[in-house]
Scaffold this active site. Structure first.
Site, PDB file in Angstrom:
ATOM      1  N   THR A  25       0.880  -7.788  -5.433  1.00  0.00           N
ATOM      2  CA  THR A  25       0.618  -9.229  -5.353  1.00  0.00           C
ATOM      3  C   THR A  25      -0.809  -9.497  -5.822  1.00  0.00           C
ATOM      4  OG1 THR A  25       2.210  -9.699  -3.621  1.00  0.00           O
ATOM      5  CG2 THR A  25       0.310 -11.138  -3.723  1.00  0.00           C
ATOM      6  N   HIS A 175      13.416  -6.464  -2.463  1.00  0.00           N
ATOM      7  CA  HIS A 175      12.286  -6.227  -1.557  1.00  0.00           C
ATOM      8  C   HIS A 175      12.781  -6.338  -0.108  1.00  0.00           C
ATOM      9  CE1 HIS A 175       8.461  -5.939   0.217  1.00  0.00           C
ATOM     10  NE2 HIS A 175       7.757  -6.803  -0.513  1.00  0.00           N
ATOM     11  N   ASN A 178       7.989  -4.357   4.256  1.00  0.00           N
ATOM     12  CA  ASN A 178       6.724  -5.003   4.585  1.00  0.00           C
ATOM     13  C   ASN A 178       6.809  -6.290   5.403  1.00  0.00           C
ATOM     14  OD1 ASN A 178       5.645  -2.887   3.202  1.00  0.00           O
ATOM     15  ND2 ASN A 178       5.243  -4.029   1.317  1.00  0.00           N
ATOM     16  N   TYR A 180       9.007  -8.795   5.411  1.00  0.00           N
ATOM     17  CA  TYR A 180       9.511 -10.039   4.820  1.00  0.00           C
ATOM     18  C   TYR A 180      10.962 -10.249   5.237  1.00  0.00           C
ATOM     19  CZ  TYR A 180       5.042  -9.923   2.595  1.00  0.00           C
ATOM     20  OH  TYR A 180       3.674  -9.880   2.402  1.00  0.00           O
ATOM     21  N   ASN A 232       5.916   0.873   8.423  1.00  0.00           N
ATOM     22  CA  ASN A 232       4.789  -0.003   8.129  1.00  0.00           C
ATOM     23  C   ASN A 232       4.791  -1.196   9.094  1.00  0.00           C
ATOM     24  OD1 ASN A 232       2.737  -1.430   7.002  1.00  0.00           O
ATOM     25  ND2 ASN A 232       3.760  -1.844   5.045  1.00  0.00           N
TER      26      ASN A 232
END
Ligand SMILES: C=C(C(=O)O)c1ccccc1
Length: 364
Positions: A25, A175, A178, A180, A232
């Protein structure tokens, strides 16, 4: 020559080497339409020496946006912007796939259409911040999605996957990492639903399974991969039993036959702890497709990881920010530029397209 610098087949995608550019990002999409423009064409074109480029996380819809200036893949302007990027990368012999993203609760009403609350599996706020209208803000309590809204979200992923095909990408990455939206469904710290998408591990992974069906229907299984981050804690996400949860996620990936698994190993931007390394190794052994290792690898670690067969390829993030020709530098064991973390996020060319190539270096 070390195996890291030799070709590899990732599903249907043939890669010239195993030094990959991780999704990064950079918050530089054009204000107003969140489209890539000429600086993105330069930036990604410069890095076409990678065996494969993963784009920065790219939102599938306006609802899927959580930060200032992240790009989308849902409008004509965005598709056109990305087409110029893929053309530039292909012209230089590179390969590039797009990372499909929905942030879920990592957003804020100030960045949502109509000032609406961000959505998530349950009305549980992340202990996290996001960057909106130039400042860091706490993420609010999201609105829990109705069961009837899930098919529409799956369609948003399908449409975005079709748009990525129109934009000339070589494949797409879902994705699911993380903290989301997809990760919020998978991990029980964020998902307290009592419908078919919550409770048991099977139910929590259902949304990812339906998204994979839709994206594979568009691309074929050989050009679809998944990003996971079992251990994570970024964005305040956690699970009470990650080994069990992610063993089931891997079983679903095997059942769908996705081309590769792209793993964020350990905590964000931190070398793995031993217990994480062992848990990741168990998940890696369970997966039947190609495995891409990522997170704070240096040259020696990457050479070893591929030589031993633990990974088929390694993705580098910060090193690719600062070294457009990273693959060549690693192969030649040449010195590396140091990333300037003050220009990681936001801005234009500074700290984006102005890092020197090896042959730019003034004669010593
Ligand atoms: C898309 C991101 C991710 O996957 O972690 C991200 C977003 C903002 C800052 C850093 C990383």
């Amino acid at each position: 020559k070390a195996k890291l610098f030799t070709p590899v087949q990732l599903g249907d995608i043939a890669l010239k080497n195993r030094v990959l550019m991780a999704p990064l990002t950079r918050n530089r999409a054009r204000s107003g339409d969140d489209a890539p423009y000429d600086i993105h064409v330069t930036y990604y074109g410069q890095r076409a020496g990678a065996g494969l480029i993963f784009t920065e996380a790219t939102q599938i819809s306006p609802q899927g946006k959580g930060y200032d200036n992240t790009p989308g893949i849902y409008s004509k302007a965005q598709i056109e912007g990305w087409k110029a990027v893929t053309d530039a990368v292909h012209a230089k012999g590179g390969k590039i796939i797009l990372q499909l993203w929905h942030v879920g609760r990592i957003s804020h009403p100030d960045i949502q259409e109509g000032g609406l609350d961000p959505v998530a599996p349950s009305a549980i706020a992340a202990q996290a911040q996001t960057f909106v209208n130039g400042t860091f803000v706490d993420t609010p309590t999201p609105r829990a999605l109705e069961t009837s809204e899930i098919p529409g979200l799956v369609e948003d992923f399908r449409r975005a996957a079709e748009n990525a095909k129109t934009a000339g990408f070589d494949g797409v990455e879902v994705h699911a990492a993380n903290g989301y939206l997809l990760d919020q469904f998978i991990r029980d710290g964020a998902n307290k639903r009592d419908d078919a998408y919550g409770g048991s591990v099977e139910n929590r992974v259902r949304f990812l399974a339906e998204v994979l069906d839709a994206v594979i229907d568009v691309w074929g299984r050989g050009r679809v991969g998944v990003r996971l981050s079992p251990f994570n804690g970024f964005n305040g996400i956690e699970d009470s039993d990650p080994d069990t949860t992610f063993a089931h996620v891997i079983d679903v990936l095997n059942e769908k036959g996705v081309a590769y698994l792209h793993m964020v190993e350990g905590q964000m931007a931190t070398p793995q702890a031993d217990k994480e390394r062992e848990a990741v190794a168990r998940l890696r052994a369970r997966f039947k497709g190609a495995y891409i290792a990522n997170n704070s690898y240096d040259r020696a670690m990457a050479i070893d990881e591929v030589e031993t067969g633990m990974a088929d390829a390694v993705a580098f993030g910060r090193s690719y920010i600062a070294n457009p020709d990273l693959a060549e530098r690693l192969e030649r064991n040449a010195p590396l530029n140091t990333p300037d973390h003050t220009t990681f996020y936001g801005g234009t060319e500074k700290g984006y397209t102005d890092y020197p190539f090896l042959n730019d270096t003034k004669a010593a």
